[in-house]
Design a protein around this motif. Structure first.
Motif, short mmCIF file in Angstrom:
data_model
loop_
_atom_site.label_atom_id
_atom_site.label_comp_id
_atom_site.label_asym_id
_atom_site.label_seq_id
_atom_site.Cartn_x
_atom_site.Cartn_y
_atom_site.Cartn_z
N GLY A 1 0.80 -1.22 0.00
CA GLY A 1 0.00 0.00 0.00
C GLY A 1 0.82 1.26 0.00
N ALA A 2 2.14 1.12 0.05
CA ALA A 2 3.01 2.30 0.17
C ALA A 2 2.90 3.23 -1.03
CB ALA A 2 4.46 1.86 0.37
N PHE A 3 2.80 2.67 -2.24
CA PHE A 3 2.77 3.54 -3.42
C PHE A 3 1.46 4.31 -3.52
CE2 PHE A 3 0.37 0.13 -5.31
CZ PHE A 3 -0.32 0.68 -6.39
N HIS A 4 0.40 3.80 -2.86
CA HIS A 4 -0.85 4.57 -2.81
C HIS A 4 -0.65 5.82 -1.96
CE1 HIS A 4 -3.04 1.50 -4.88
NE2 HIS A 4 -2.94 0.62 -3.90
N LYS A 5 -0.05 5.64 -0.79
CA LYS A 5 0.15 6.76 0.13
C LYS A 5 1.05 7.82 -0.48
CE LYS A 5 -0.01 9.02 3.98
NZ LYS A 5 -1.26 9.74 4.35
N GLU A 6 2.05 7.40 -1.22
CA GLU A 6 2.99 8.36 -1.83
C GLU A 6 2.30 9.25 -2.86
OE1 GLU A 6 5.94 5.86 -3.47
OE2 GLU A 6 6.85 5.33 -1.54
N ALA A 7 1.26 8.72 -3.51
CA ALA A 7 0.63 9.45 -4.60
C ALA A 7 -0.55 10.32 -4.16
CB ALA A 7 0.15 8.48 -5.67
N ILE A 8 -1.15 10.00 -3.02
CA ILE A 8 -2.31 10.75 -2.53
C ILE A 8 -1.82 11.74 -1.48
CG2 ILE A 8 -4.60 10.63 -1.48
CD1 ILE A 8 -4.38 9.29 -4.22
N GLU A 9 -1.83 13.02 -1.84
CA GLU A 9 -1.20 14.03 -1.00
C GLU A 9 -2.17 14.77 -0.08
OE1 GLU A 9 0.76 16.57 -3.73
OE2 GLU A 9 2.25 15.06 -4.33
N SER A 10 -3.45 14.74 -0.38
CA SER A 10 -4.39 15.55 0.39
C SER A 10 -5.74 14.86 0.50
CB SER A 10 -4.56 16.92 -0.26
OG SER A 10 -5.66 17.62 0.30
N ILE A 11 -6.44 15.10 1.61
CA ILE A 11 -7.78 14.55 1.80
C ILE A 11 -8.75 15.12 0.76
CG2 ILE A 11 -8.50 16.37 3.40
CD1 ILE A 11 -9.40 12.62 3.63
N TRP A 12 -8.40 16.27 0.18
CA TRP A 12 -9.26 16.88 -0.84
C TRP A 12 -9.37 16.00 -2.08
CZ3 TRP A 12 -12.40 20.65 0.40
CH2 TRP A 12 -12.08 21.47 1.49
N GLU A 13 -8.44 15.08 -2.25
CA GLU A 13 -8.49 14.20 -3.42
C GLU A 13 -9.63 13.19 -3.32
OE1 GLU A 13 -4.87 12.97 -5.35
OE2 GLU A 13 -3.68 13.97 -3.81
N ALA A 14 -10.23 13.08 -2.11
CA ALA A 14 -11.38 12.19 -1.94
C ALA A 14 -12.70 12.90 -2.20
CB ALA A 14 -11.38 11.62 -0.51
N VAL A 15 -12.65 14.22 -2.42
CA VAL A 15 -13.89 14.99 -2.59
C VAL A 15 -14.61 14.68 -3.90
CG1 VAL A 15 -14.83 17.32 -2.83
CG2 VAL A 15 -13.17 16.82 -1.03
N PRO A 16 -13.93 14.61 -5.05
CA PRO A 16 -14.66 14.35 -6.30
C PRO A 16 -15.50 13.07 -6.26
CG PRO A 16 -12.46 15.11 -6.80
CD PRO A 16 -12.50 14.87 -5.32
N THR A 17 -14.90 11.98 -5.79
CA THR A 17 -15.67 10.74 -5.74
C THR A 17 -16.71 10.77 -4.61
OG1 THR A 17 -13.76 9.78 -4.56
CG2 THR A 17 -14.05 9.20 -6.87
N LEU A 18 -16.47 11.56 -3.56
CA LEU A 18 -17.49 11.74 -2.52
C LEU A 18 -18.74 12.36 -3.14
CD1 LEU A 18 -18.57 11.93 0.40
CD2 LEU A 18 -17.39 14.12 0.59
N LEU A 19 -18.56 13.38 -3.95
CA LEU A 19 -19.70 14.04 -4.59
C LEU A 19 -20.43 13.10 -5.54
CD1 LEU A 19 -18.09 17.53 -5.36
CD2 LEU A 19 -19.59 16.90 -3.45
N ILE A 20 -19.66 12.28 -6.26
CA ILE A 20 -20.27 11.31 -7.18
C ILE A 20 -21.12 10.31 -6.40
CG2 ILE A 20 -19.79 9.39 -8.75
CD1 ILE A 20 -17.33 10.98 -9.71
N LEU A 21 -20.55 9.77 -5.32
CA LEU A 21 -21.26 8.76 -4.53
C LEU A 21 -22.45 9.36 -3.80
CD1 LEU A 21 -18.23 6.75 -3.09
CD2 LEU A 21 -19.92 5.93 -4.73
N MET A 22 -22.31 10.59 -3.30
CA MET A 22 -23.42 11.25 -2.64
C MET A 22 -24.57 11.45 -3.63
SD MET A 22 -23.31 12.20 0.59
CE MET A 22 -22.20 12.45 1.97
N GLY A 23 -24.25 11.96 -4.82
CA GLY A 23 -25.28 12.18 -5.82
C GLY A 23 -25.96 10.89 -6.23
#
Length: 240
Positions: free
Chosen positions: A165-187
């Motif tokens: 899982g290390a390469f996932h953590k290296e590439a995701i820098e901010s919690i804001w990167e979860a917002v686009p898919t949050l909006l998709i799933l909420m909708g």
């Protein structure tokens, strides 16, 4: 830009599923975790299509649900279920300093085996209690499980210098990167069944609990977040 996004989406499907997809050396795997909720929607749609076909053939709901859950595991190659099992074995160790060592052991312990049985039973029984909208529910449940994983990757420290899982953590820098898919799933959830938005709270809570227990996350806990969010959300939806 579009080509890069398309490459990452295909890479995410290649990494997170066992679907027979064309293999290309040009796939961009860095940052694919941000697309994992969309992979969840795809997985749920495939399982939902299978469920619809079995229902059309007249198969009883409990048998359909068991086949759906088996297909769920098959499509992912047991990737997340294996992580949930390893996490359970690690949490069963009383000495916190040995937990990561136990989780890294490929041998499955008693607590890991029990966890797998419990998760598969919960999913099968809960799904069998849901009579309508099963395709949409399967899509949302698989999507929210992987969104919880994305939040954990962005928010919590990774406990090992290397690991799956290390390469996932290296590439995701901010919690804001979860917002686009949050909006998709909420909708998506609000359009289909508003109660499904509770999946966001369950996903965040599971990740927070594991972080509290371990002081961070690993590739195994990412899988555990997916599995427990899916199971708990299905159980919750039986009451809504």
């Amino acid at each position: 830009m579009f080509t890069k996004v398309l490459s990452q989406c295909l890479a995410a499907l290649t990494f997170y599923t066992c679907l027979p997809l064309p293999v290309s050396a040009n796939l961009e795997f860095r940052g694919i975790a941000r697309f994992s909720p969309l992979v969840g929607l795809t997985i749920g749609g495939l399982i939902g299509g299978l469920d619809w076909g079995l229902a059309w053939l007249g198969m009883p709901v409990l048998t359909r649900s068991a086949i759906d859950v088996a297909a769920w595991v098959a499509i992912t190659g047991g990737l997340h279920l294996d992580g949930a099992m390893d996490t359970a074995d690690g949490l069963a160790v009383m000495n916190p300093e040995r937990r990561l060592e136990v989780m890294a052991d490929s041998a499955t312990g008693a607590f890991g085996a029990m966890t797998a049985v419990i998760l598969l039973l919960l999913k099968t029984v809960a799904l069998s209690e849901i009579a309508t909208g099963r395709v949409w529910i399967l899509m949302a449940v698989a999507g929210w499980g992987r969104w919880g994983q994305l939040v954990a990757i962005a928010k919590y420290p990774y406990l090992k210098p290397t690991g799956k899982g290390a390469f996932h953590k290296e590439a995701i820098e901010s919690i804001w990167e979860a917002v686009p898919t949050l909006l998709i799933l909420m909708g998506f959830s609000l359009m289909v069944r508003p109660g499904m938005v509770i999946g966001s709270a369950i996903a965040v809570a599971v990740g927070a609990l594991l972080n509290r227990k371990l002081g961070g996350q690993t590739g195994d806990t990412y899988g555990a977040i997916v599995e427990w969010t899916e199971a708990l959300l299905l159980c919750t939806l039986t009451m809504l």
